[in-house]
Each structure stands twice: as structure tokens, then as C-alpha cells.
Write a protein that holds these residues in place. Structure first.
Motif, PDB file in Angstrom:
ATOM      1  N   ILE A  37      -6.406 -17.670  -2.130  1.00  0.00           N
ATOM      2  CA  ILE A  37      -7.168 -16.529  -2.645  1.00  0.00           C
ATOM      3  C   ILE A  37      -7.237 -15.439  -1.582  1.00  0.00           C
ATOM      4  N   GLY A  38      -7.099 -14.166  -1.998  1.00  0.00           N
ATOM      5  CA  GLY A  38      -7.275 -13.078  -1.041  1.00  0.00           C
ATOM      6  C   GLY A  38      -6.098 -12.142  -0.925  1.00  0.00           C
ATOM      7  N   ASP A  39      -5.019 -12.420  -1.625  1.00  0.00           N
ATOM      8  CA  ASP A  39      -3.907 -11.455  -1.637  1.00  0.00           C
ATOM      9  C   ASP A  39      -3.544 -11.184  -3.093  1.00  0.00           C
ATOM     10  N   ASP A  40      -2.466 -10.414  -3.307  1.00  0.00           N
ATOM     11  CA  ASP A  40      -2.103 -10.068  -4.684  1.00  0.00           C
ATOM     12  C   ASP A  40      -1.601 -11.268  -5.464  1.00  0.00           C
ATOM     13  N   SER A  41      -1.005 -12.191  -4.763  1.00  0.00           N
ATOM     14  CA  SER A  41      -0.547 -13.447  -5.375  1.00  0.00           C
ATOM     15  C   SER A  41      -0.781 -14.572  -4.385  1.00  0.00           C
ATOM     16  N   ALA A  42      -0.781 -15.762  -4.890  1.00  0.00           N
ATOM     17  CA  ALA A  42      -0.796 -16.930  -3.997  1.00  0.00           C
ATOM     18  C   ALA A  42       0.654 -17.346  -3.740  1.00  0.00           C
ATOM     19  N   ILE A  43       0.874 -18.012  -2.618  1.00  0.00           N
ATOM     20  CA  ILE A  43       2.227 -18.505  -2.279  1.00  0.00           C
ATOM     21  C   ILE A  43       2.122 -19.965  -1.837  1.00  0.00           C
ATOM     22  N   TYR A  44       3.007 -20.796  -2.356  1.00  0.00           N
ATOM     23  CA  TYR A  44       3.059 -22.175  -1.858  1.00  0.00           C
ATOM     24  C   TYR A  44       4.508 -22.646  -1.780  1.00  0.00           C
ATOM     25  N   VAL A  45       4.727 -23.649  -0.968  1.00  0.00           N
ATOM     26  CA  VAL A  45       6.066 -24.217  -0.813  1.00  0.00           C
ATOM     27  C   VAL A  45       6.210 -25.345  -1.827  1.00  0.00           C
ATOM     28  N   PRO A  46       7.159 -25.240  -2.748  1.00  0.00           N
ATOM     29  CA  PRO A  46       7.319 -26.334  -3.714  1.00  0.00           C
ATOM     30  C   PRO A  46       7.853 -27.585  -3.029  1.00  0.00           C
ATOM     31  N   GLY A  47       7.445 -28.748  -3.490  1.00  0.00           N
ATOM     32  CA  GLY A  47       7.939 -30.004  -2.908  1.00  0.00           C
ATOM     33  C   GLY A  47       9.455 -30.098  -3.046  1.00  0.00           C
ATOM     34  N   LYS A  48      10.097 -30.695  -2.036  1.00  0.00           N
ATOM     35  CA  LYS A  48      11.563 -30.790  -2.038  1.00  0.00           C
ATOM     36  C   LYS A  48      12.033 -31.609  -3.253  1.00  0.00           C
ATOM     37  N   ASP A  49      13.006 -31.056  -3.961  1.00  0.00           N
ATOM     38  CA  ASP A  49      13.618 -31.728  -5.118  1.00  0.00           C
ATOM     39  C   ASP A  49      12.629 -32.060  -6.238  1.00  0.00           C
ATOM     40  N   LYS A  50      11.505 -31.345  -6.287  1.00  0.00           N
ATOM     41  CA  LYS A  50      10.541 -31.603  -7.367  1.00  0.00           C
ATOM     42  C   LYS A  50      10.695 -30.565  -8.464  1.00  0.00           C
ATOM     43  N   LEU A  51      10.354 -30.971  -9.680  1.00  0.00           N
ATOM     44  CA  LEU A  51      10.231 -29.996 -10.761  1.00  0.00           C
ATOM     45  C   LEU A  51       8.814 -29.433 -10.701  1.00  0.00           C
ATOM     46  N   GLN A  52       8.673 -28.133 -10.925  1.00  0.00           N
ATOM     47  CA  GLN A  52       7.355 -27.502 -10.956  1.00  0.00           C
ATOM     48  C   GLN A  52       6.839 -27.504 -12.403  1.00  0.00           C
ATOM     49  N   VAL A  53       5.596 -27.894 -12.568  1.00  0.00           N
ATOM     50  CA  VAL A  53       5.000 -28.056 -13.905  1.00  0.00           C
ATOM     51  C   VAL A  53       3.831 -27.095 -14.002  1.00  0.00           C
ATOM     52  N   ILE A  54       3.633 -26.449 -15.151  1.00  0.00           N
ATOM     53  CA  ILE A  54       2.516 -25.511 -15.269  1.00  0.00           C
ATOM     54  C   ILE A  54       1.924 -25.558 -16.674  1.00  0.00           C
ATOM     55  N   SER A  55       0.606 -25.437 -16.753  1.00  0.00           N
ATOM     56  CA  SER A  55      -0.059 -25.519 -18.051  1.00  0.00           C
ATOM     57  C   SER A  55      -1.294 -24.612 -18.065  1.00  0.00           C
ATOM     58  N   THR A  56      -1.556 -23.960 -19.186  1.00  0.00           N
ATOM     59  CA  THR A  56      -2.711 -23.048 -19.297  1.00  0.00           C
ATOM     60  C   THR A  56      -3.571 -23.401 -20.499  1.00  0.00           C
ATOM     61  N   ASP A  57      -4.882 -23.302 -20.328  1.00  0.00           N
ATOM     62  CA  ASP A  57      -5.829 -23.502 -21.440  1.00  0.00           C
ATOM     63  C   ASP A  57      -6.830 -22.358 -21.481  1.00  0.00           C
ATOM     64  N   LEU A  58      -7.290 -22.054 -22.690  1.00  0.00           N
ATOM     65  CA  LEU A  58      -8.263 -20.978 -22.887  1.00  0.00           C
ATOM     66  C   LEU A  58      -9.543 -21.563 -23.466  1.00  0.00           C
ATOM     67  N   PHE A  59     -10.686 -21.130 -22.938  1.00  0.00           N
ATOM     68  CA  PHE A  59     -11.983 -21.649 -23.393  1.00  0.00           C
ATOM     69  C   PHE A  59     -12.898 -20.471 -23.713  1.00  0.00           C
ATOM     70  N   ILE A  60     -13.343 -20.396 -24.958  1.00  0.00           N
ATOM     71  CA  ILE A  60     -14.146 -19.255 -25.421  1.00  0.00           C
ATOM     72  C   ILE A  60     -15.539 -19.749 -25.808  1.00  0.00           C
ATOM     73  N   GLU A  61     -16.549 -19.087 -25.274  1.00  0.00           N
ATOM     74  CA  GLU A  61     -17.934 -19.497 -25.570  1.00  0.00           C
ATOM     75  C   GLU A  61     -18.189 -19.449 -27.074  1.00  0.00           C
ATOM     76  N   ASN A  62     -18.867 -20.469 -27.557  1.00  0.00           N
ATOM     77  CA  ASN A  62     -19.213 -20.643 -28.973  1.00  0.00           C
ATOM     78  C   ASN A  62     -18.015 -20.910 -29.884  1.00  0.00           C
ATOM     79  N   VAL A  63     -16.837 -21.020 -29.303  1.00  0.00           N
ATOM     80  CA  VAL A  63     -15.669 -21.511 -30.044  1.00  0.00           C
ATOM     81  C   VAL A  63     -15.285 -22.871 -29.451  1.00  0.00           C
ATOM     82  N   ASN A  64     -15.125 -22.880 -28.127  1.00  0.00           N
ATOM     83  CA  ASN A  64     -14.725 -24.122 -27.447  1.00  0.00           C
ATOM     84  C   ASN A  64     -15.852 -24.811 -26.693  1.00  0.00           C
TER      85      ASN A  64
END
Ligand code: ADP
Ligand code: MG
Length: 346
Positions: A37-64
Motif C-alpha cells: 500500500i502507498g503507491d499507484d500499484s502494488a508490486i510482487y515477485v511471482p513464485g518461480k514456475d507458478k501459475l498466478q490465480v485471481i478472484s474477485t467478489d462484490l458485497f453490497i449492504e442489504n443485498v449480501n
């Protein structure tokens, strides 16, 4: 209690002040993180020979979620767990988290701090780092968007699409508890609305209330399967109810499934709450969401290794009957599963 005008108001603090205060005591632990946290984007080194996995969820008050009975700390914990559960459902290891939120003027800084205390607790428990997000205002209510990343060895990734006929269908833990916990809290909310003097009566139902308010992602199951050298042929997490998740595996894999009512794992509190509500416990298992258990298929050859595990139940098997998903009831009748429950086959 979070609407008290004496608490620090968010508009005085501003977005930068808010993020600074929320994150000042936080130090991410992952050594592969280059910039958090603290710059325009975060940066990380992906693990060697790993696949990168990503998932997003949305939560809305009084719906979820409903803040009438969901403490903000629990909400923070739960939204992160929901994201992590999706990563485990790929047989991957979660690594990083971002949270975006739209906040209405009814929330104080202290309320958001409470929310983040739950977020940090989940980060610690599951060993992941919060690395960013975005913050804005909403006209009404709270909206949270949670993104979790993870990594997996290419040979270990598990998709929804790999089930083959005769594979065994397994589920972790027990099902329907989170749904019955929700029904109970909704009932107590109605009682409270009708008479604010009434205190909620949750006695004897701590397990199902906990299933709703403080779910866990099945890290232990992923680790257990790995230690047994079992690679599921397909997998999904149960966020929307068993019936619809089985149908997802079925559609993606191009197989059918037959499950057996008497094999479904159901806790005694779930059964007694269902009967208090005059509901069929099996229906609650099939339709009730938010258990965050793992539903997966394995080769028959792996049966011996899981046969005696308390926390994994074999509930049925995959069939060649493409996309036909059926339940055999305790009395021996067969019904076709629907996204909501089952329907008579005539
Ligand atoms: P930008 O203008 O590039 O969107 P921001 O000023 O919104 O950047 O964010 C500053 C930093 O704070 C970024 O690192 C961002 O990821 C982080 N951040 C913003 N909102 C949140 C949040 N709700 N939770 C965690 N980090 C956040
Ligand atoms: Mg921003």
C-alpha cells in the motif's frame, strides 16, 4: 453505535487520512512483496514456475449482508474468507488481497476500523497480505469489493471441468448451517423490529450462528488432500448451495451426478433449527449458501485414503448421463436437482 456524531467523521479525515490511519500499524509479511500500500500499484515477485490465480467478489449492504446482525469485524473477516475460499477451490495457495470500498456518510472512522480489524485477522490467519484497494463514497450503504490472488503449481491446479464418469463426489465439513444461522438471525431481527425491548434468543445455536457470522476457508482440507497425494479431478467452493454447485461441476465437466440424501453431512443444530422453521434440512443443504466448504471429485482409486476421514463425506458419484444431476432420497425415490432444490421427474 457507529452513527455517534462524537466519533471521528470520515469526511473530516478524507480518503488519504483514512487509509493512513487504517494501515499505519500494518506490516505485510510476504517477502515477495516489493511494494505494498502507498503507491499507484502494488508490486510482487511471482513464485518461480507458478501459475498466478485471481478472484474477485462484490458485497453490497442489504443485498449480501445486513449490519443489523453482522458485526463489522465479522463482516471484514467473512469477505476476506469468501475470497480466499475461491483461491483454495482452484487448489491454489492465497497470497495477496485488495479491498475497495464505497462508504456512506453514516459510517464513522471507528466503524471502518472495526471492519478492518476483521480483515487483518483473516490476513493473519490465512497468511496473506493486504496490498491495496480503493476508497470512495456511496450515496447509501456500504459496498465492498474484495480481490484475492494466489499461486499454484501448474500440475496441481484443479478446475471445475475435470470430473469424469464414476469419479466420487466429496464434500468437506457439514452443510446448511450458515443458511440456518441466517434464518435464525433474520427471525430475531423481526422480533427486535416489532419490539426493541426483546433481546435476541440465539441460545443453543452457537454453531450455526458462527457458521453464518464467522465462516472459515478450508485451508486444512487442501493441505490434507495434498499430504495424501490426492489431486481432485474437479473442485468448487460452496458459496451458493450444494445443488447449484453440483450443477456447475456438471456443466463444466460434461458429466451427470447422482447424490444420496442419507450421505449428506448435516450438523444436529442445523437439523433442529430446520425443524423449528418447518423446513426440510435436505432442502436447506441443497439451497442454502455461504458454507464455504469444498465440493470436489476424486478418482475411485483414492477412496481408501479418504474413507475414514471425519471431515470428508462421499455424497455421490459422477455419471455418463451428461448434465443430469439427481438425488436419491432416504426413502429411495429419485429426483432431479434444480439450481434451487429438486423437482419431480414426471
Ligand atoms: P490512486 O489515486 O492511485 O487510486 P489512492 O490514493 O486511492 O491511489 O490509494 C493510495 C494507496 O492506498 C494505494 O496503495 C491504494 O492501493 C491504497 N488504498 C486505497 N484504498 C484502500 C483500501 N480501502 N484498502 C487498502 N488499501 C487502500
Ligand atoms: Mg484510489
Amino acid at each position: 453505535m457507529f452513527e455517534n456524531a462524537s466519533l471521528s467523521m470520515l469526511d473530516q479525515l478524507g480518503e488519504f487520512g483514512l487509509i493512513d490511519r487504517l494501515t499505519q500499524k500494518y506490516s505485510p509479511g510476504n517477502k515477495n512483496l516489493v511494494q505494498g500500500i502507498g503507491d499507484d500499484s502494488a508490486i510482487y515477485v511471482p513464485g518461480k514456475d507458478k501459475l498466478q490465480v485471481i478472484s474477485t467478489d462484490l458485497f453490497i449492504e442489504n443485498v449480501n449482508f445486513d449490519l443489523m446482525y453482522t458485526p463489522l469485524k465479522h463482516l471484514g473477516y467473512k469477505v476476506v474468507v469468501a475470497g480466499i475460499s475461491d483461491i483454495y477451490a482452484m487448489n491454489a495457495i492465497p497470497a495477496y488481497l485488495t479491498i475497495s470500498m464505497a462508504i456512506s456518510s453514516k459510517f464513522s472512522y471507528e466503524a471502518i476500523e472495526e471492519l478492518y480489524s476483521g480483515v487483518y485477522l483473516a490476513c493473519e490467519k490465512y497468511n496473506i497480505d493486504l496490498i491495496g484497494g480503493d476508497t470512495g463514497s456511496s450515496v447509501k450503504g456500504l459496498v465492498l469489493s474484495v480481490t484475492v490472488t494466489g499461486e499454484v503449481d501448474p500440475s496441481k491446479k484443479v478446475l471445475r471441468s475435470g470430473a469424469e464418469p464414476n469419479d466420487l463426489l466429496c464434500v468437506s465439513g457439514d452443510l446448511g448451517g450458515a443458511y440456518m444461522g441466517l434464518q435464525l438471525m433474520e427471525r430475531e431481527k423481526r422480533v427486535f423490529m416489532a419490539n426493541p425491548e426483546m433481546q435476541p434468543d440465539l441460545e443453543g445455536y452457537d454453531y450455526i450462528v458462527g457458521r453464518q457470522l464467522k465462516p472459515e476457508a478450508r485451508k486444512d482440507v487442501i493441505e490434507l488432500l495434498d499430504s495424501l497425494k490426492i489431486l481432485p479431478t474437479s473442485m468448487i467452493d460452496i458459496s451458493d448451495g450444494l445443488a447449484s454447485e453440483i450443477m456447475h461441476l456438471s456443466n463444466s465437466s460434461g458429466v451427470g451426478f447422482t447424490i444420496y440424501e442419507d450421505k449428506l453431512p448435516i450438523d444436529t443444530q442445523t437439523i433442529s433449527m430446520a425443524s423449528e422453521f418447518n423446513l426440510d434440512a435436505t432442502m436447506c443443504v441443497l439451497n442454502g449458501g455461504e458454507d464455504y466448504e469444498l465440493l470436489f471429485t476424486i478418482h475411485q482409486k483414492d477412496f481408501k485414503a479418504i474413507e475414514n476421514l471425519m471431515d470428508i463425506s462421499v455424497i455421490g458419484h459422477a455419471t455418463e448421463n451428461k448434465k443430469v444431476c439427481e438425488i436419491v432420497t432416504a426413502t429411495g425415490s429419485t429426483f432431479q436437482l434444480k439450481a434451487q432444490g429438486w423437482e419431480s421427474q414426471e
